[in-house]
Design a protein around this motif. Structure first.
Motif, PDB file in Angstrom:
ATOM      1  N   ASP A 561       0.846  -1.196   0.000  1.00  0.00           N
ATOM      2  CA  ASP A 561       0.000   0.000   0.000  1.00  0.00           C
ATOM      3  C   ASP A 561       0.879   1.242   0.000  1.00  0.00           C
ATOM      4  O   ASP A 561       1.697   1.429   0.911  1.00  0.00           O
ATOM      5  CB  ASP A 561      -0.905   0.018   1.234  1.00  0.00           C
ATOM      6  CG  ASP A 561      -1.944  -1.090   1.200  1.00  0.00           C
ATOM      7  OD1 ASP A 561      -2.448  -1.381   0.103  1.00  0.00           O
ATOM      8  OD2 ASP A 561      -2.230  -1.663   2.272  1.00  0.00           O
ATOM      9  N   ASP A 579      -5.707   8.352  -2.193  1.00  0.00           N
ATOM     10  CA  ASP A 579      -7.020   8.121  -2.798  1.00  0.00           C
ATOM     11  C   ASP A 579      -7.507   9.328  -3.588  1.00  0.00           C
ATOM     12  O   ASP A 579      -8.208   9.182  -4.595  1.00  0.00           O
ATOM     13  CB  ASP A 579      -8.042   7.780  -1.700  1.00  0.00           C
ATOM     14  CG  ASP A 579      -7.769   6.431  -1.060  1.00  0.00           C
ATOM     15  OD1 ASP A 579      -7.112   5.594  -1.705  1.00  0.00           O
ATOM     16  OD2 ASP A 579      -8.197   6.228   0.095  1.00  0.00           O
ATOM     17  N   GLU A 580      -7.095  10.539  -3.144  1.00  0.00           N
ATOM     18  CA  GLU A 580      -7.546  11.760  -3.820  1.00  0.00           C
ATOM     19  C   GLU A 580      -6.755  12.065  -5.085  1.00  0.00           C
ATOM     20  O   GLU A 580      -7.286  12.657  -6.020  1.00  0.00           O
ATOM     21  CB  GLU A 580      -7.445  12.946  -2.862  1.00  0.00           C
ATOM     22  CG  GLU A 580      -8.319  12.820  -1.616  1.00  0.00           C
ATOM     23  CD  GLU A 580      -8.099  13.988  -0.672  1.00  0.00           C
ATOM     24  OE1 GLU A 580      -7.779  15.103  -1.166  1.00  0.00           O
ATOM     25  OE2 GLU A 580      -8.233  13.796   0.554  1.00  0.00           O
ATOM     26  N   PRO A 582      -4.759   9.799  -7.314  1.00  0.00           N
ATOM     27  CA  PRO A 582      -4.145   8.552  -7.804  1.00  0.00           C
ATOM     28  C   PRO A 582      -3.198   8.781  -8.976  1.00  0.00           C
ATOM     29  O   PRO A 582      -2.214   8.058  -9.133  1.00  0.00           O
ATOM     30  CB  PRO A 582      -5.353   7.704  -8.216  1.00  0.00           C
ATOM     31  CG  PRO A 582      -6.454   8.696  -8.442  1.00  0.00           C
ATOM     32  CD  PRO A 582      -6.218   9.786  -7.462  1.00  0.00           C
TER      33      PRO A 582
END
Length: 799
Positions: A561, A579-580, A582
């Motif tokens: 990750d 996540d915001e 990528p």
């Protein structure tokens, strides 16, 4: 025809001489005028060409000057000070709760860098610092004891990457190194060498220190140049290596300045502190009693608030979360809080002493009138604070490497002696996170600034106008060497000792000295240690914590990750944007792979424990596949990697001695010391074998009979119990030890358990004496010396 050819040859010779003179001699130079430009790009600097002298009588000729290599005019002295295992929040100038007045003094009169980075591990940082190249470029992807045969990981410095001290020495500097050297390949630390990568053969005129990751500060294994120092304490009950190395450094600088005051010096001062073992005099420990009773959560927040108050972190910075494995202080038991507070008191005392000794060195330079003309780079840490003590710390750090879990009740038995000679301690990981504030992680984790961000000061009054200012340009340890060369007015060499040089990969920091607003010049930097990896790119950082310092890998490399931080706006890496953004994460991941190929980072290797085994790792060993080793009296100072390995197998020791006088006593052969090892010795005329299991348990087998007054053969047979009938081997099993004199059995006993991985990080094997700390309480170093004569000792492993 012959005469014509001779004349032609003479003409050609004369023409060649004239051409050479025109090339080498400046326009207008006369005979015996030998001033020529100095070529500092090809080292060593060649002596200038001298034209033939045609004057018959020396009294009628002007003698040419003796060629000497001199540093550029006004080149400063240089001092690099590197503390071991200290994080960003360790010094008081960077918010720490332990006062560091020597560091703060330099900060007040110099520049503080709050975005300066290491590699997250000691050997890689040190080799990168001394070469100006990335750690994989110089084959130091990890520490030397877990080197492999892959490029980038061999532990052997390439000749194409000469060290900074060699460049300075060949340009007219005196050079010296004091303290820790963890850059020599583990299998090259023996009298057989090769010694070419030892400090004194790779650039330093003087070396006084230890080779390896750590040493016992009370009983260190020290070299002066390439010569072992036998008993550096010399019976002094107050001896401590930190004090000793400082005195050695002061004496060297004084001598250098007395004899050659116009010659600049380069000092690399690298204490073993504050790396484990945390060894420090009681007087320092007493100063910090009760200072950490509030616990790591409260103190971590206090450091964070101090950092904001001092302006070394932005006012809008957030305190990052701590790892989930680290318990809240309020959830600990009373015994845990008592023990952990003591551990922090000793660590703080060690830092306190280190700062005081560094202050003693700085004062000595000042009294010589050289402080203003000395460029000092002071790195407070070669990586973040160490979390290798695990969740509760250790009485003996070697238990970690041998898979032995200590308990809080057992460690509390050593509470009053913690930090003294009878302990070899490390602290709980919660303190490492605390002292790495405001970041989340620690040493071994280059995927987070907690592992790599080092509070750093540059002090040079003659060369830097600004005082007490902060610099926030992003820099890395590979930037130090080019900075020093620029300050000294020296170019990076093209060749050194006939070998073409790989260009330095760092950038000079000198542009920032007098311009706080200067734009960053170090825009891309990869990080990688044992699979933990990341990449910085122009204000962004992407990384993955593949493996915690206290745990095995969490995922396969493909399934790691990754996290993403906009570090220009998020100083402490508190807000993961993976996540915001990528697309940004993917960009940096691809950049990491590109840099990894470029700098020999691949393949990634997370075999942290397996790589301790040289055969599995694929690196050379001095013993190779040998099953037998014969040694003689006087041989010693042999670290574990350069002695036959008796762990996890049956073996025998055969010692041929002369006891004609009937007074033989002392150690025949030994390995390790107080915190793990074995010894075959004679006490009160009888052979004895002691196996010391990590300083926790000791097993002693004594002979029932005395040695005869003649030449005799003593034999120790060890029958290892870990070998099963189906060929499977159990690691760390016990065994039966049997003593024989001239073939007759004279004693036998059980050794219930053995160390399967490592004896010690610094204790050595010796014939005729037990150096450093004693394996057995039956003797000390002085009484351990054998009084008879040892003809030879042969150690043979089970075939």
């Amino acid at each position: 025809m012959t005469t014509s050819l001779s004349r032609l040859a003479l003409i050609r010779t004369c023409l060649a001489t004239i051409v050479a003179a025109l090339i080498a001699t400046p326009s207008g130079a006369q005979e015996n005028d030998y001033e020529v430009p100095v070529n500092r790009r090809d080292l060593p600097i060649a002596a200038p060409w001298q034209p033939p002298i045609h004057t018959l009588d020396a009294r009628d000729a002007k003698a040419p000057p003796v060629f000497e290599v001199k540093a550029p005019k006004d080149a400063p002295n240089v001092m690099i000070i590197l503390i071991d295992d200290l994080g960003f929040g360790g010094t008081s100038a960077f918010g720490g709760v332990t006062q560091t007045p020597s560091f703060d003094r330099l900060a007040k009169n110099g520049l503080m860098y709050n975005q300066f980075h290491s590699t997250a591990l000691c050997s890689p940082t040190r080799q990168a610092l001394l070469t100006g190249r990335n750690h994989h470029s110089v084959n130091m992807g990890s520490i030397t004891e877990i080197a492999t045969s892959f490029p980038g990981q061999t532990g052997k410095l390439p000749e194409s990457c000469a060290k900074l001290p060699e460049t300075l020495r060949l340009n007219g500097y005196s050079t010296a190194h004091f303290g820790k050297c963890h850059e020599v390949a583990a299998w090259e630390i023996s009298p057989s060498g090769p010694l070419t990568r030892w400090p004194t053969l790779s650039g330093f005129d003087k070396f006084y220190g230890f080779l390896g990751g750590e040493t016992n500060q009370w009983s260190p294994a020290i070299y002066d140049g390439v010569t072992p120092v036998d008993d550096p304490a010399k019976g002094d009950p107050d001896y401590h290596f930190m004090n000793d190395m400082t005195t050695q450094a002061i004496n060297w600088v004084r001598s250098q300045q007395s004899l050659t005051p116009d010659k600049p010096f380069f000092v690399y001062f690298a204490p073993g502190a504050t790396h484990a073992p945390h060894h420090v005099p009681q007087s320092y420990i007493d100063k910090h009693k009760g200072a950490f009773d509030e616990g790591w959560d409260v103190i971590r927040k206090r450091i964070f608030e101090n950092q904001k108050r001092l302006g070394v972190i932005p006012a809008d910075a957030e305190l990052a979360d701590k790892p989930k494995d680290i318990k809240d202080w309020d959830d600990l038991s009373d015994d845990e809080r008592k023990l952990f507070s003591r551990q922090a008191e000793v660590f703080a005392a060690f830092l306190d002493m280190t700062d005081a000794e560094i202050g003693r060195l700085i004062d000595a330079v000042e009294k010589m009138g050289e402080l203003d003309n000395t460029l000092i780079v002071f790195m407070a840490g070669d990586n973040g604070t160490s979390a290798e003590g695990g969740m509760i710390g250790m009485y003996n750090e070697m238990t970690y490497f041998n898979g032995v879990e200590e308990t809080v009740p057992d460690m509390l038995k050593h509470y009053d002696e913690w930090g003294g000679p009878s302990t070899y301690p490390h602290m709980a990981a919660g303190w490492a996170v605390c002292f790495d504030s405001p970041f989340m992680w620690t040493k071994q984790v280059p995927a987070n600034y907690g592992g790599t961000r080092q509070g750093t000061v540059v002090h040079w009054p003659n060369g830097i106008k600004a005082k007490g200012e902060l610099r926030d340009q992003w820099h890395h340890v590979i930037d130090i060497a080019p900075t020093i060369l620029e300050a000294a007015g020296l170019p990076q060499p093209r060749t050194v000792n006939g070998v073409g040089q790989r260009p330095m990969e760092g950038v000079s920091m000198a542009y920032s000295f007098d311009d706080a607003e200067a734009a960053d010049r170090h825009l891309v930097q990869y990080f990688e240690i044992m699979g933990n990896r990341g990449l910085y790119y122009d204000g962004w950082f992407a990384g993955t914590v593949h493996m915690y310092p206290w745990a095995p890998p969490r995922n396969t490399f493909e399934n790691d990750d990754w996290e993403l931080y906009h570090v220009t706006e998020d100083f402490s890496m508190a807000n993961n944007l993976a996540d915001e953004r990528p697309e940004k994460l993917k960009e940096l991941q691809e950049m990491f792979l590109s840099e990894a190929v470029k700098y020999k980072v691949l393949p990634l290797d997370d075999r942290r424990q397996l790589r301790v085994n040289a055969k599995l790792a694929g690196r050379p060993t001095l013993m190779g596949d040998r099953k037998s080793l014969t040694v003689y009296e006087g041989l010693g100072f042999l670290p574990e990697n350069d002695f036959i390995d008796t762990k996890n197998t049956s073996f025998e020791i055969v010692a041929q001695i002369d006891n004609t006088e009937g007074d033989a006593a002392g150690v025949i052969v030994s390995q390790g010391g107080r915190f793990g090892g074995w010894s075959l010795y004679v006490q009160q005329g009888k052979p004895v074998y002691t196996y010391n299991f990590l300083g926790l348990d000791s097993y002693t087998i004594k002979s029932d009979e005395a040695l005869p007054k003649k030449q005799a053969t003593i034999k120790l047979e060890f029958d290892y119990a870990g070998q099963s009938s189906d060929g499977q081997q159990k690691l760390g099993a016990g065994g039966t030890a049997t003593l024989l004199i001239d073939g007759k059995k004279v004693g036998s006993g059980k050794v219930e358990k053995t160390q399967f991985a490592i004896w010690s990080a610094d204790e050595t094997a010796n014939v005729g004496v037990d150096r450093e700390t004693p394996v057995s309480s039956d003797y000390d170093e002085h009484s351990s010396r054998f009084t008879g004569k040892i003809d030879k000792v042969t150690i043979t492993l089970e075939q």
